[in-house]
Design a protein around this motif. Structure first.
Motif, PDB file in Angstrom:
ATOM      1  N   ALA A 209       2.939   3.930  -4.257  1.00 59.26           N
ATOM      2  CA  ALA A 209       2.362   2.731  -3.653  1.00 59.26           C
ATOM      3  C   ALA A 209       1.303   3.123  -2.616  1.00 59.26           C
ATOM      4  O   ALA A 209       0.235   2.489  -2.518  1.00 59.26           O
ATOM      5  N   GLY A 210       1.604   4.177  -1.832  1.00 59.02           N
ATOM      6  CA  GLY A 210       0.602   4.648  -0.867  1.00 59.02           C
ATOM      7  C   GLY A 210      -0.643   5.159  -1.555  1.00 59.02           C
ATOM      8  O   GLY A 210      -1.775   4.956  -1.067  1.00 59.02           O
ATOM      9  N   TRP A 211      -0.482   5.801  -2.708  1.00 65.16           N
ATOM     10  CA  TRP A 211      -1.630   6.292  -3.481  1.00 65.16           C
ATOM     11  C   TRP A 211      -2.494   5.126  -3.946  1.00 65.16           C
ATOM     12  O   TRP A 211      -3.733   5.188  -3.924  1.00 65.16           O
ATOM     13  N   VAL A 212      -1.840   4.048  -4.380  1.00 65.39           N
ATOM     14  CA  VAL A 212      -2.584   2.858  -4.807  1.00 65.39           C
ATOM     15  C   VAL A 212      -3.397   2.300  -3.643  1.00 65.39           C
ATOM     16  O   VAL A 212      -4.594   1.991  -3.785  1.00 65.39           O
ATOM     17  N   CYS A 299      11.377  -2.701  -3.159  1.00 64.86           N
ATOM     18  CA  CYS A 299      10.774  -3.911  -3.741  1.00 64.86           C
ATOM     19  C   CYS A 299       9.344  -4.112  -3.243  1.00 64.86           C
ATOM     20  O   CYS A 299       8.467  -4.533  -4.004  1.00 64.86           O
ATOM     21  N   PHE A 300       9.111  -3.801  -1.985  1.00 66.08           N
ATOM     22  CA  PHE A 300       7.745  -3.884  -1.445  1.00 66.08           C
ATOM     23  C   PHE A 300       6.829  -2.910  -2.184  1.00 66.08           C
ATOM     24  O   PHE A 300       5.713  -3.266  -2.594  1.00 66.08           O
ATOM     25  N   GLY A 301       7.313  -1.688  -2.372  1.00 64.93           N
ATOM     26  CA  GLY A 301       6.527  -0.702  -3.107  1.00 64.93           C
ATOM     27  C   GLY A 301       6.298  -1.106  -4.547  1.00 64.93           C
ATOM     28  O   GLY A 301       5.204  -0.925  -5.100  1.00 64.93           O
ATOM     29  N   ALA A 302       7.327  -1.683  -5.198  1.00 66.49           N
ATOM     30  CA  ALA A 302       7.191  -2.124  -6.591  1.00 66.49           C
ATOM     31  C   ALA A 302       6.146  -3.220  -6.726  1.00 66.49           C
ATOM     32  O   ALA A 302       5.407  -3.272  -7.710  1.00 66.49           O
ATOM     33  N   GLY A 303       6.081  -4.100  -5.728  1.00 63.38           N
ATOM     34  CA  GLY A 303       5.050  -5.137  -5.746  1.00 63.38           C
ATOM     35  C   GLY A 303       3.654  -4.548  -5.699  1.00 63.38           C
ATOM     36  O   GLY A 303       2.745  -4.988  -6.427  1.00 63.38           O
ATOM     37  N   LEU A 332      -0.011   3.153 -14.910  1.00 62.97           N
ATOM     38  CA  LEU A 332      -0.590   3.331 -13.576  1.00 62.97           C
ATOM     39  C   LEU A 332      -0.435   4.775 -13.121  1.00 62.97           C
ATOM     40  O   LEU A 332      -1.395   5.372 -12.582  1.00 62.97           O
ATOM     41  N   ALA A 333       0.755   5.350 -13.325  1.00 67.55           N
ATOM     42  CA  ALA A 333       0.980   6.739 -12.930  1.00 67.55           C
ATOM     43  C   ALA A 333       0.038   7.680 -13.668  1.00 67.55           C
ATOM     44  O   ALA A 333      -0.491   8.640 -13.083  1.00 67.55           O
TER      45      ALA A 333
END
Length: 531
Positions: A209-212, A299-303, A332-333
Motif C-alpha cells: 500500500a505504501g508503494w502504491v 483493511c485500510f491497506g487493502a482499500g 498490481l503486485a
C-alpha cells in the motif's frame, strides 16, 4: 472463473519455494510447541500466558482470510466506494465482539461455547451441546471448503483452469497441512501459524500500500482521481451504488451482507475459541483492542491496494483477466514489483488460506470431541487422554471431509460459501450466545429452536436464491428455482433466529432451571473466576 493465466510461470515457481519454506518452518515450530502431555486444556487453549499483542495477532490471523487480501481488494478495484464500505464492515465487526460478548463469554466459558451453555442450562445441556456441535460443524465445513476451493482459484491466476490432477493435488496438499497443524499441534500449533501469518499479512499489505501511495507522490487525492478516471465510470466510482445500488434488491443485498459480516464474526467457532484462550479478562480486553487495530490496518491497506489496482491497471484490464476481481492484487503486485512481489503476495495468500483453515478445523474438532463425545456420549466420564485422542481423530476426519467436498465443489464461488457460513453463525449461534448471556428466562427449548431454526433457514434461503440457480454465476445457471431474491440470507435468517429463540422460551411450559444455576452463572459472568 479465470480461463487464462494472469501471471507468469516464474512467479509461480518462486511462490512454491517461498510457501514451502514458510510451511516447513512453521510446521516444525508448531510441532515443537505442540502439547507434550495428555492435557486437554493445553490442546484447546494453548499457552494462556501470552501477551495481549501476541493474542491480538493470533485473533487477527484467525479472522483475516484470503478473501480480505484477494476478494475485498478486487471488490474495491471494481466497485470503488461500495467495496470500501464492505471493508468498513469487516473492521466494525470486531467492535461487536469487544462490546457484546468477549468478556462475558470468557468468564463463563471453559473450552467451548457448549461449556457456557452447560453452566447456564445445566439440566438440559446435552441436547443443546448436540445442536451447537451440528451448527459449528456446518459453519466450519463451509468455511473450510471455501478456503480449499480458494487455493485452486488462486492457482488459476498462474495456470489458467487447472487439470483435474493439478486441482486434486493442490487441494490435497493444503488439506494435509491443515490436518497436521490442527491434529498434532492443537491450539499451540495453530497459534504459531496465526501469529506468523498475521505479521506477514500486515507487513505485506502495508508495504505494498505504501508503494502504491509512493507512485502517486503520497497524495491520496491523486490516487482517487486516477482510479475514478480509469474505472470507466467516472465519479460514480467514488460514490455509493455502483454495485449495491439501483434496485431495492441490490440495496437489501448489501444490508444483508453487512449484517452477516458484522454479526457473524461474533459467532464464528474459531473466533469464539480464541476468546477463551487469554488467562484473564484484562488480557482479553487488550487483545481484542489490538485485534481491532491490526484488522483495521489491513483493511485500510487493502482499500489502497484496490484503488491502486484500478488506477495503475484500469478496470477493463482487471475484468478481462478475472471478472470477479480476485486477480487485481496479483496484477498490481506484478506491475509494481514484478515476479518477486507477486510471489510474495501469492505466498501470503496461500499461507492465509492455510492458517484460517487450521483454526476452523481445530474449532470443529474441539466441539465434536468435547461437547459431543465427552459430554454427551460419555456423559463427562471420558479421560483426558481419551478426549484428546478423539479431538485429534476429529481433526483428521473434518480435514478429510473438507478435502472431498472441495474437490466436488471446486468451481463454487468462495466468497458465497464464506458469507453463507457468516450468515449461519449470525442466525443460529449468535442468538443463543446473546440470550444465554443476557436473558434470565432463556431456556433450552429456545436454544434448540434458535440453533436449528437459524441453521435451516439460512441454508434453505441460500438454496432457493440466485446463488444456486437462475444467474450466470449460479451453481446451476441453466435452471431457475430461485424465489428468494437476495444473495445472502442474513437479513431474514438473523431476525428469525432471534425470534425463534424468544418464541421457544416463552412457549416453554417445562420446569424452570434451578435458581442456583442462574445465580452462579450471573456471578461468574459479572465477576469471573480470574478477576
Amino acid at each position: 472463473m479465470v480461463t487464462l493465466a494472469a501471471i507468469d510461470d516464474s512467479s509461480l515457481q518462486l511462490t512454491f519455494v517461498l510457501f514451502l519454506t514458510v510451511v516447513v518452518i512453521t510446521l516444525f515450530t508448531a510441532l515443537l510447541t505442540a502439547p507434550q502431555r495428555d492435557e486437554i486444556s493445553e490442546f484447546y487453549l494453548g499457552n494462556r500466558a501470552m501477551s495481549p499483542l501476541r493474542n491480538g495477532l493470533a485473533m487477527c490471523g484467525d479472522y483475516l482470510s484470503a478473501a480480505t487480501l484477494l476478494g475485498s481488494t478486487g471488490l474495491v478495484a471494481l466497485t470503488g466506494y461500495d467495496g470500501l464500505m464492505y471493508l468498513g464492515g469487516t473492521t466494525v465487526a470486531w467492535m461487536m465482539v469487544l462490546l457484546l460478548i468477549a468478556e462475558p463469554l470468557h468468564r463463563t466459558g471453559k473450552f467451548t461455547l457448549g461449556d457456557t451453555v452447560a453452566l447456564r442450562l445445566p439440566r438440559q445441556q446435552r441436547p443443546v451441546r448436540v445442536a451447537l456441535a451440528v451448527c459449528i460443524l456446518a459453519i466450519a465445513t463451509l468455511y473450510l471448503v471455501a478456503q480449499l476451493v480458494g487455493s485452486v482459484a488462486l492457482l488459476t491466476q498462474f495456470t489458467g483452469v487447472p487439470s483435474g490432477t493439478t486441482r486434486t493435488l493442490c487441494v490435497v496438499v493444503i488439506g494435509a497441512f491443515v490436518i497436521l497443524y490442527a491434529s498434532l499441534g492443537g491450539m499451540p500449533g495453530a497459534t504459531v501459524i496465526q501469529i506468523i501469518k498475521a505479521v506477514m499479512l500486515i507487513a505485506g499489505v502495508l508495504f505494498t500500500a505504501g508503494w502504491v501511495l509512493y507512485r502517486f507522490d503520497w497524495n491520496p487525492n491523486a490516487l482517487l482521481e486516477r482510479a475514478a478516471d480509469r474505472s470507466g465510470t467516472g465519479l460514480a466510482f467514488l460514490e455509493p451504488g455502483l454495485r449495491y445500488g439501483g434496485t431495492v434488491s441490490n440495496k437489501l443485498d448489501f444490508l444483508s451482507l453487512e449484517l452477516a459480516i458484522v454479526l457473524g464474526l461474533a459467532a464464528l467457532p474459531h473466533v469464539l475459541m480464541r476468546l477463551l484462550a487469554p488467562r484473564s479478562s484484562g488480557v482479553l480486553r487488550s487483545s481484542v483492542l489490538w485485534a481491532i487495530g491490526l484488522v483495521g490496518a489491513v483493511c485500510f491497506g487493502a482499500g489502497i491496494l484496490g484503488l491502486g489496482a484500478t488506477a495503475l491497471l484500469g478496470r477493463d484490464a482487471i475484468e478481462s483477466t478475472d471478472r470477479t476481481g480476485n486477480a487485481s492484487v496479483l496484477l498490481l503486485a506484478h506491475e509494481l514489483g514484478g515476479s518477486v512481489l507477486t510471489a510474495l503476495l501469492t505466498c501470503l495468500a496461500y499461507l492465509t488460506l492455510l492458517a484460517v483453515a487450521v483454526g476452523l478445523t481445530l474449532a470443529a474438532a474441539s466441539s465434536l470431541a468435547h461437547d459431543l463425545y465427552s459430554e454427551v456420549i460419555r456423559k463427562g466420564r471420558a479421560s483426558q487422554t481419551e478426549e484428546l485422542t478423539v479431538a485429534r481423530l476429529s481433526g483428521a476426519v473434518i480435514g478429510t471431509l473438507g478435502i472431498l467436498l472441495a474437490l466436488v465443489a471446486w468451481g463454487a464461488n468462495t466468497a458465497t460459501l464464506a458469507f453463507l457460513a457468516f450468515a449461519i453463525a449470525a442466525s443460529a449461534i449468535l442468538p443463543t450466545i446473546v440470550y444465554t448471556l443476557f436473558w434470565r428466562r432463556f431456556t433450552a427449548k429456545g436454544a434448540l429452536l434458535s440453533l436449528y431454526g437459524g441453521l435451516l433457514s439460512s441454508v434453505l434461503l441460500a438454496v432457493f436464491s440466485p446463488v444456486v440457480s437462475s444467474a450466470p454465476a449460479s451453481f446451476y445457471p441453466e435452471v431457475d428455482f430461485a424465489w428468494f431474491p437476495l444473495q445472502n440470507p442474513g437479513i431474514v435468517s438473523i431476525p428469525l433466529g432471534f425470534l425463534l429463540g424468544w418464541l421457544g422460551t416463552v412457549l416453554d411450559k417445562g420446569p424452570a432451571e434451578e435458581s442456583t444455576a442462574h445465580e452462579e452463572f450471573e456471578v461468574r459472568m459479572l465477576v469471573g473466576a480470574d478477576d
